[in-house]
Enzyme design. Sequence first.
Site, PDB file in Angstrom:
ATOM      1  N   THR A 143      42.900  14.453  64.340  1.00 47.52           N
ATOM      2  CA  THR A 143      42.242  15.762  64.396  1.00 47.52           C
ATOM      3  C   THR A 143      40.994  15.747  65.270  1.00 47.52           C
ATOM      4  O   THR A 143      40.449  16.793  65.594  1.00 47.52           O
ATOM      5  CB  THR A 143      41.919  16.284  62.975  1.00 47.52           C
ATOM      6  OG1 THR A 143      41.567  17.649  63.059  1.00 47.52           O
ATOM      7  CG2 THR A 143      40.794  15.495  62.330  1.00 47.52           C
ATOM      8  N   GLU A 178      34.292  12.745  58.069  1.00 47.03           N
ATOM      9  CA  GLU A 178      33.796  12.796  59.448  1.00 47.03           C
ATOM     10  C   GLU A 178      33.837  11.420  60.103  1.00 47.03           C
ATOM     11  O   GLU A 178      34.186  11.295  61.275  1.00 47.03           O
ATOM     12  CB  GLU A 178      32.357  13.344  59.493  1.00 47.03           C
ATOM     13  CG  GLU A 178      32.216  14.801  59.095  1.00 47.03           C
ATOM     14  CD  GLU A 178      32.744  15.788  60.141  1.00 47.03           C
ATOM     15  OE1 GLU A 178      33.214  15.351  61.212  1.00 47.03           O
ATOM     16  OE2 GLU A 178      32.702  17.000  59.867  1.00 47.03           O
ATOM     17  N   ARG A 228      36.204  10.421  63.271  1.00 49.95           N
ATOM     18  CA  ARG A 228      35.482  10.136  64.523  1.00 49.95           C
ATOM     19  C   ARG A 228      35.404   8.632  64.786  1.00 49.95           C
ATOM     20  O   ARG A 228      35.780   8.170  65.870  1.00 49.95           O
ATOM     21  CB  ARG A 228      34.070  10.724  64.483  1.00 49.95           C
ATOM     22  CG  ARG A 228      34.057  12.234  64.293  1.00 49.95           C
ATOM     23  CD  ARG A 228      32.654  12.802  64.414  1.00 49.95           C
ATOM     24  NE  ARG A 228      32.577  14.152  63.843  1.00 49.95           N
ATOM     25  CZ  ARG A 228      31.807  15.119  64.292  1.00 49.95           C
ATOM     26  NH1 ARG A 228      31.013  14.925  65.310  1.00 49.95           N
ATOM     27  NH2 ARG A 228      31.783  16.304  63.709  1.00 49.95           N
ATOM     28  N   GLU A 252      38.976  23.672  69.773  1.00 48.25           N
ATOM     29  CA  GLU A 252      40.300  24.081  69.264  1.00 48.25           C
ATOM     30  C   GLU A 252      41.124  24.894  70.260  1.00 48.25           C
ATOM     31  O   GLU A 252      42.341  24.707  70.356  1.00 48.25           O
ATOM     32  CB  GLU A 252      40.141  24.851  67.944  1.00 48.25           C
ATOM     33  CG  GLU A 252      39.686  23.994  66.758  1.00 48.25           C
ATOM     34  CD  GLU A 252      38.211  23.629  66.786  1.00 48.25           C
ATOM     35  OE1 GLU A 252      37.447  24.295  67.533  1.00 48.25           O
ATOM     36  OE2 GLU A 252      37.796  22.682  66.088  1.00 48.25           O
ATOM     37  N   ASP A 294      41.603  23.508  57.347  1.00 43.54           N
ATOM     38  CA  ASP A 294      42.349  23.294  58.593  1.00 43.54           C
ATOM     39  C   ASP A 294      43.186  22.014  58.722  1.00 43.54           C
ATOM     40  O   ASP A 294      44.423  22.035  58.729  1.00 43.54           O
ATOM     41  CB  ASP A 294      41.381  23.414  59.789  1.00 43.54           C
ATOM     42  CG  ASP A 294      40.055  22.661  59.622  1.00 43.54           C
ATOM     43  OD1 ASP A 294      39.933  21.877  58.684  1.00 43.54           O
ATOM     44  OD2 ASP A 294      39.142  22.877  60.454  1.00 43.54           O
TER      45      ASP A 294
HETATM   46  C1  DMJ Z   1      36.360  18.354  64.891  1.00 42.63           C
HETATM   47  O1  DMJ Z   1      35.447  17.433  64.413  1.00 42.63           O
HETATM   48  C2  DMJ Z   1      37.700  18.133  64.258  1.00 42.63           C
HETATM   49  O2  DMJ Z   1      38.648  18.726  65.071  1.00 42.63           O
HETATM   50  C3  DMJ Z   1      37.785  18.681  62.870  1.00 42.63           C
HETATM   51  O3  DMJ Z   1      39.084  18.601  62.335  1.00 42.63           O
HETATM   52  C4  DMJ Z   1      37.329  20.108  62.773  1.00 42.63           C
HETATM   53  N1  DMJ Z   1      36.755  20.564  63.962  1.00 42.63           N
HETATM   54  C5  DMJ Z   1      35.834  19.746  64.669  1.00 42.63           C
HETATM   55  C6  DMJ Z   1      35.450  20.368  65.997  1.00 42.63           C
HETATM   56  O4  DMJ Z   1      35.352  21.732  65.990  1.00 42.63           O
END
Ligand code: DMJ
Length: 566
Positions: free
Chosen positions: A553, A174, A178, A465, A303
């Site tokens: 992501t 995370e 982020r 998403e 994912d």
């Molecule tokens: C985000 O923190 C990122 O996209 C992560 O890969 C999975 N999804 C969350 C938001 O839904």
Amino acid sequence: MSGKPIVRSVHSDDEPLLESPATFRGRLRARWHRADRTARVVSVLFALMMCAVVVVRVAMEAMSPRDGWPGPPTTIPPDAEEGVKDDSARRDAVRDAMRHAWSGYRQHAFGKDELLPVSNSSNTKWGGWGVTLIDSLDTLHIMGLNEEFREAVTHVVGVDFKKAKAGYTTPFFEMIIRSLGGLLSAYEMSLDRRLLDKAREVGDALLPAFKTETGIPYPRVDVNTGKAVPADRVCIAEAGTVQLEYWKLSELTGNPVYHNTAQRVVDILDTASKPYKGLYPIWIDIRSGKLVSGQITFGGMGDSWYEYMLKQYIYSRRSEDQYRRMYEESIDGMRDKMVRHSVYDTGMYYVGDLDSTATKFSPRFQHLTCFVPGMLALGSRVLDRPDDLELAKQLTYTCFQMYNRTSTRLSPEYVQFRDASDKGIAPSQENTTDFEIVSLAAAKSKEREDGFYLGPNRSYILRPETVESLMILYRITGDATYKDWGWQIFCAIERWTKTPAAYSAYGDVMSTDGGSQLTDSMESFFLAETLKYLYLLFSPADYYSLDEYVFNTEAHPFKIMRTPPP
Ligand code: DMJ
């Protein structure tokens, strides 16, 4: 002027109503001395009781979840705002939303991890680095909110990333996507060297995660001691969604250690035994590097592992064939085993999950999986896979209907399907990662109309998403329908989730109760991703072009490598 009071009582024994404090206090004292013991005890008890009443009332006001605010009206004509067609007006509306969310964060939670947008308080649930502020930096820059960007940068350069809240252990994945992602992207936009220094500090603070027998990382790090927290297993999304960030850090600092360390995970998983081509059960045993158990999913915990195969290939200027091969294997496996359509709406395709042996199919489509159409569309263009673009369009239709077919036009966390013989997930397991396939009760008319039914978790937590996929699909196909769908979603977000301070997650997308459904939470990805993708959807396609940038992501754009790696 005399000092005498000018207002007099009309009903007492001609005493002044406004008395000088000395006189009043004097009389009180005299009465106290005249009173007997019982009267004194009663007076003290009465005073204490009054104080308690006041304290309880003040506390209740402070804890009141809606701060006296009744929530959004439910009587406004549905989607009045939807008449807006003009791109720049839509873009301005999204920028206003960002300004609103940011100013609430700035006022009530500046420097904290998250704003609680209903109670106007804050939390430090990510260790106190200020994750919303860091995650928002590049969105502010992209939207031209320059003053806000500068103020945020001034704050972030003062954060010590070698420390976290006492006793807290930082989630590796995370904080890479982020915080490291946010800082790298903000650096590339502003070229403010201090941001690169801070990015390196985050990258270094979390690097101990990789100190394991295999090089597969532990999921948490204690940055205060500089040591990772030992664990037996980690999921593929956690271990395999840090490579783009560490590779960018290597590129910008000239230090290959970051990329080489993170790349080891890809090499191990590349050769690990899998139940079916390119499909990975989510759990990796850290000691052996083997894929041990869990579902196969393109939703939570799986994912972004798949996403990063394609994105690293793009980032490397299409020079590293390993990622292309792995990505294509996975997509082929997914297409063979995980894609089905609704029995009631046969144009409604979805990606379900599988058990760890890739034999049992779970007919649930997660909101998290709605990044897949965007990934497929991007991959179809980069790798010349036209069928993937067709599937991407079909899946985007479903993701949009997950919003469009609820009472609020917000999407739940997932929707459920059944097969032609009425088999589906056991109702008791709809909300878990386990699943058992059983015969379901006959479908109600709502399910027949919608093509899917809703499970017990009907919350919308401001996830990005679907709008991410809409942005990519629009840019790749040029079909303006995707913009209209994005605008409808934005209008629903405005209508149901907006609070006086910012935006809040919503408890039940089928409830039009408004304020009572607001759950007092705003994840940083709402500012980092949801609003950014919406803004880009209504911006010219060459603004942060998909030919020049690859988005991590968490929607942080990285410039594609200038020259292919040696
Ligand atoms: C985000 O923190 C990122 O996209 C992560 O890969 C999975 N999804 C969350 C938001 O839904």
